[in-house]
Design a protein around this motif. Structure first.
Motif: not given
Length: 218
Positions: A33-39, A42-44, A172-178
């Motif tokens: 689920l998270y791997y899909l949400d990366i795209k 637009e977490i990158e 900065p981990i918070i930027n990876l957890l919208p």
């Protein structure tokens, strides 16, 4: 089917706790689920990190939240503040509690099911189905009205400090957890509750039809 008993509602609450804990455990450990949400989210772009780096740090966090993990949380490439790490300790304690709730309710429900089967008493099934269904309806309405307020309320209820208010400069981990990712996790939990409610309802219908045929054809 026998008449409704107040204890049936208690069993319904146990089933609700069982399916909530099962949903939380699934949502936390369902990494695709998270791997899909990366795209999708637009977490990158928002974090300025490559997907492979994002996954490594996320995996470290999920590994840490396992009740079987021993040691301190260390992100592979990201710094953390003392308050941020303390928050994740609190988060892990909550997740471990859900594992305990899942195990305890599973054992209790198994014993109840064995006892009820011997008594041929299945009134708890439709009652439990309705009881489980109540929570997704309430939470679903709350999400539709304002998910952000619900998210903040959750943190104020479960945490007695403001450590969850991360500063991206120090954590900065918070930027990876919208927030939207957590909403997706909530959808999984609500989905498990809905499936649990449907399952108990269908079992109730099957038993009712079986008993009706038995009475009609003695």
């Amino acid at each position: 089917m026998k008449k409704f008993k107040f204890s049936d509602l208690g069993i319904g609450i146990l089933f609700t706790l069982f399916f909530i804990s099962a949903g939380v455990i699934l949502a936390v450990n369902f990494r695709p689920l998270y791997y899909l949400d990366i795209k999708l989210l637009e977490i990158e772009k928002t974090s300025g990190l490559e997907a492979s780096v994002i996954k490594k740090n996320y995996d470290a966090l999920i590994d840490y939240n396992s009740p079987f993990f021993k040691g301190e949380l260390k992100f592979p490439t990201l710094p953390s503040s003392a308050s941020g790490l303390e928050h994740f300790v609190e988060v892990k304690n909550i997740f471990v509690s859900f594992y305990a709730i899942f195990a305890v309710t599973a054992i209790i429900l198994l014993l109840i099911l064995i006892y009820k089967k011997k008594k041929r008493d299945y009134t708890f099934l439709p009652v439990s189905s309705i009881t489980i269904l109540a929570l997704p309806v309430i939470v679903g309405l709350a999400c539709a009205i304002n998910f952000d307020k619900l998210f903040i309320l959750f943190h104020k209820i479960f945490f007695r400090n403001d450590y969850w208010l991360f500063d991206p400069a120090t954590d900065p981990i918070i930027n990876l957890l919208p927030d939207t990712f957590f909403m997706h996790c909530l959808f999984i939990i609500l989905g498990i509750l809905l499936l649990g409610s449907l399952f108990l309802f269908l079992i109730s219908r099957i038993i009712r039809k079986r008993d009706y045929k038995f009475r009609s054809n003695p």
